[in-house]
Write a protein that holds these residues in place. Structure first.
Motif, PDB file in Angstrom:
ATOM      1  N   ASP A 287      25.263   7.263   4.949  1.00  0.00           N
ATOM      2  CA  ASP A 287      25.832   7.377   6.279  1.00  0.00           C
ATOM      3  C   ASP A 287      24.702   7.309   7.297  1.00  0.00           C
ATOM      4  N   ARG A 288      24.568   6.128   7.865  1.00  0.00           N
ATOM      5  CA  ARG A 288      23.618   5.796   8.931  1.00  0.00           C
ATOM      6  C   ARG A 288      22.212   5.461   8.430  1.00  0.00           C
ATOM      7  N   PHE A 289      22.044   5.007   7.179  1.00  0.00           N
ATOM      8  CA  PHE A 289      20.718   4.563   6.746  1.00  0.00           C
ATOM      9  C   PHE A 289      20.820   3.571   5.589  1.00  0.00           C
ATOM     10  N   TYR A 290      19.739   2.801   5.439  1.00  0.00           N
ATOM     11  CA  TYR A 290      19.510   1.957   4.273  1.00  0.00           C
ATOM     12  C   TYR A 290      18.235   2.450   3.606  1.00  0.00           C
ATOM     13  N   GLN A 291      18.168   2.319   2.306  1.00  0.00           N
ATOM     14  CA  GLN A 291      16.946   2.636   1.584  1.00  0.00           C
ATOM     15  C   GLN A 291      16.748   1.578   0.519  1.00  0.00           C
ATOM     16  N   PRO A 292      15.721   0.755   0.568  1.00  0.00           N
ATOM     17  CA  PRO A 292      14.630   0.730   1.545  1.00  0.00           C
ATOM     18  C   PRO A 292      15.071   0.078   2.861  1.00  0.00           C
ATOM     19  N   MET A 293      14.249   0.306   3.878  1.00  0.00           N
ATOM     20  CA  MET A 293      14.538  -0.258   5.205  1.00  0.00           C
ATOM     21  C   MET A 293      13.733  -1.527   5.470  1.00  0.00           C
ATOM     22  N   LYS A 294      12.710  -1.773   4.626  1.00  0.00           N
ATOM     23  CA  LYS A 294      11.892  -2.975   4.798  1.00  0.00           C
ATOM     24  C   LYS A 294      11.676  -3.614   3.429  1.00  0.00           C
ATOM     25  N   ILE A 295      11.849  -4.934   3.405  1.00  0.00           N
ATOM     26  CA  ILE A 295      11.712  -5.704   2.169  1.00  0.00           C
ATOM     27  C   ILE A 295      10.830  -6.899   2.458  1.00  0.00           C
ATOM     28  N   GLU A 296       9.972  -7.240   1.510  1.00  0.00           N
ATOM     29  CA  GLU A 296       9.159  -8.445   1.628  1.00  0.00           C
ATOM     30  C   GLU A 296       9.512  -9.396   0.502  1.00  0.00           C
ATOM     31  N   VAL A 297       9.687 -10.667   0.847  1.00  0.00           N
ATOM     32  CA  VAL A 297       9.977 -11.706  -0.148  1.00  0.00           C
ATOM     33  C   VAL A 297       9.134 -12.929   0.185  1.00  0.00           C
ATOM     34  N   LYS A 298       9.053 -13.840  -0.774  1.00  0.00           N
ATOM     35  CA  LYS A 298       8.326 -15.085  -0.563  1.00  0.00           C
ATOM     36  C   LYS A 298       9.308 -16.188  -0.185  1.00  0.00           C
ATOM     37  N   ARG A 299       8.849 -17.085   0.658  1.00  0.00           N
ATOM     38  CA  ARG A 299       9.673 -18.243   1.011  1.00  0.00           C
ATOM     39  C   ARG A 299      10.019 -18.999  -0.269  1.00  0.00           C
ATOM     40  N   GLY A 300      11.281 -19.361  -0.416  1.00  0.00           N
ATOM     41  CA  GLY A 300      11.760 -20.047  -1.610  1.00  0.00           C
ATOM     42  C   GLY A 300      12.257 -19.099  -2.688  1.00  0.00           C
ATOM     43  N   GLU A 301      11.993 -17.810  -2.526  1.00  0.00           N
ATOM     44  CA  GLU A 301      12.430 -16.822  -3.527  1.00  0.00           C
ATOM     45  C   GLU A 301      13.934 -16.580  -3.422  1.00  0.00           C
ATOM     46  N   GLN A 302      14.528 -16.374  -4.568  1.00  0.00           N
ATOM     47  CA  GLN A 302      15.943 -16.034  -4.634  1.00  0.00           C
ATOM     48  C   GLN A 302      16.063 -14.582  -5.085  1.00  0.00           C
ATOM     49  N   VAL A 303      16.935 -13.855  -4.417  1.00  0.00           N
ATOM     50  CA  VAL A 303      17.080 -12.421  -4.646  1.00  0.00           C
ATOM     51  C   VAL A 303      18.552 -12.076  -4.847  1.00  0.00           C
ATOM     52  N   ARG A 304      18.782 -11.159  -5.759  1.00  0.00           N
ATOM     53  CA  ARG A 304      20.126 -10.572  -5.875  1.00  0.00           C
ATOM     54  C   ARG A 304      20.026  -9.192  -5.247  1.00  0.00           C
ATOM     55  N   PHE A 305      20.708  -9.009  -4.103  1.00  0.00           N
ATOM     56  CA  PHE A 305      20.788  -7.696  -3.470  1.00  0.00           C
ATOM     57  C   PHE A 305      21.907  -6.930  -4.169  1.00  0.00           C
ATOM     58  N   VAL A 306      21.557  -5.803  -4.731  1.00  0.00           N
ATOM     59  CA  VAL A 306      22.541  -4.909  -5.342  1.00  0.00           C
ATOM     60  C   VAL A 306      22.745  -3.790  -4.333  1.00  0.00           C
ATOM     61  N   LEU A 307      23.924  -3.737  -3.749  1.00  0.00           N
ATOM     62  CA  LEU A 307      24.204  -2.816  -2.649  1.00  0.00           C
ATOM     63  C   LEU A 307      25.103  -1.698  -3.133  1.00  0.00           C
ATOM     64  N   ARG A 308      24.707  -0.469  -2.838  1.00  0.00           N
ATOM     65  CA  ARG A 308      25.474   0.709  -3.256  1.00  0.00           C
ATOM     66  C   ARG A 308      25.751   1.588  -2.046  1.00  0.00           C
ATOM     67  N   ASN A 309      27.032   1.803  -1.769  1.00  0.00           N
ATOM     68  CA  ASN A 309      27.409   2.669  -0.659  1.00  0.00           C
ATOM     69  C   ASN A 309      27.635   4.079  -1.199  1.00  0.00           C
ATOM     70  N   GLY A 310      26.644   4.929  -1.022  1.00  0.00           N
ATOM     71  CA  GLY A 310      26.747   6.316  -1.453  1.00  0.00           C
ATOM     72  C   GLY A 310      27.235   7.232  -0.346  1.00  0.00           C
ATOM     73  N   GLY A 311      27.638   6.644   0.769  1.00  0.00           N
ATOM     74  CA  GLY A 311      28.070   7.433   1.911  1.00  0.00           C
ATOM     75  C   GLY A 311      29.535   7.815   1.851  1.00  0.00           C
ATOM     76  N   HIS A 312      30.007   8.409   2.944  1.00  0.00           N
ATOM     77  CA  HIS A 312      31.393   8.860   3.063  1.00  0.00           C
ATOM     78  C   HIS A 312      32.230   7.934   3.937  1.00  0.00           C
ATOM     79  N   GLU A 313      31.608   6.835   4.431  1.00  0.00           N
ATOM     80  CA  GLU A 313      32.277   5.878   5.301  1.00  0.00           C
ATOM     81  C   GLU A 313      32.055   4.469   4.760  1.00  0.00           C
ATOM     82  N   ASP A 314      32.857   3.511   5.230  1.00  0.00           N
ATOM     83  CA  ASP A 314      32.590   2.113   4.932  1.00  0.00           C
ATOM     84  C   ASP A 314      31.263   1.737   5.576  1.00  0.00           C
ATOM     85  N   HIS A 315      30.522   0.840   4.912  1.00  0.00           N
ATOM     86  CA  HIS A 315      29.269   0.321   5.462  1.00  0.00           C
ATOM     87  C   HIS A 315      29.167  -1.161   5.146  1.00  0.00           C
TER      88      HIS A 315
END
Length: 155
Positions: free
Chosen positions: A55-83
């Motif tokens: 509720d009102r934050f992301y962890q981590p808040m900063k991510i570094e990637v390389k140009r051309g890199e492909q990433v799978r973001f695994v997102l977990r809402n541990g809060g009490h509201e939709d995000h």
């Protein structure tokens, strides 16, 4: 008479919903070129990045990637509201947030974003084709303003 009344109700409902649909489409126009890259191939992610949404934050808040890199973001809402997690430029996210304020309940169906109910998880696969600094943010009213933003730096 009943058919006429039902037709009028349907036409009125359609007329009321059309501006919402158009505003949603206009908000999404800025995503048509996806400034941060392009949807990735789910069969070929190079690495997973887990992002916890509270509720009102992301962890981590900063991510570094390389140009051309492909990433799978695994997102977990541990809060009490939709995000949400919406990956774009700051300018595009601010424009989209304004459209959402005008049209509460707007739903997304874009490869660079996802909305999750409390205690749910989801994934986005993304390929970063452009260098630069991009952001991810929650555009649900009040969440971004309370600091629910993060940064992706593509080198």
């Amino acid at each position: 008479m009943r058919i006429l009344r039902k037709s009028l109700i349907i036409m009125t409902a359609a007329a009321l919903l059309l501006p919402i649909s158009l505003n949603c489409a206009r908000a999404h126009e800025s995503h048509a070129s996806y400034a941060a890259g392009e949807p990735g191939d789910p069969k070929k992610p190079s690495r997973d990045i887990v992002i916890e949404m509270g509720d009102r934050f992301y962890q981590p808040m900063k991510i570094e990637v390389k140009r051309g890199e492909q990433v799978r973001f695994v997102l977990r809402n541990g809060g009490h509201e939709d995000h949400e997690f919406l990956l774009a430029t700051t300018e595009a996210n601010l424009k989209h947030a304004e459209a959402m304020r005008k049209n509460p309940g707007m739903e997304h169906d874009e490869p660079n974003g996802i909305q999750l109910a409390p205690q749910k998880s989801g994934e986005i696969v993304w390929k970063f084709t452009k260098a630069g600094t991009f952001e991810f943010s929650c555009l649900i009213a009040g969440h971004r303003e309370d600091g629910m933003t993060g940064t992706v730096v593509v080198k």
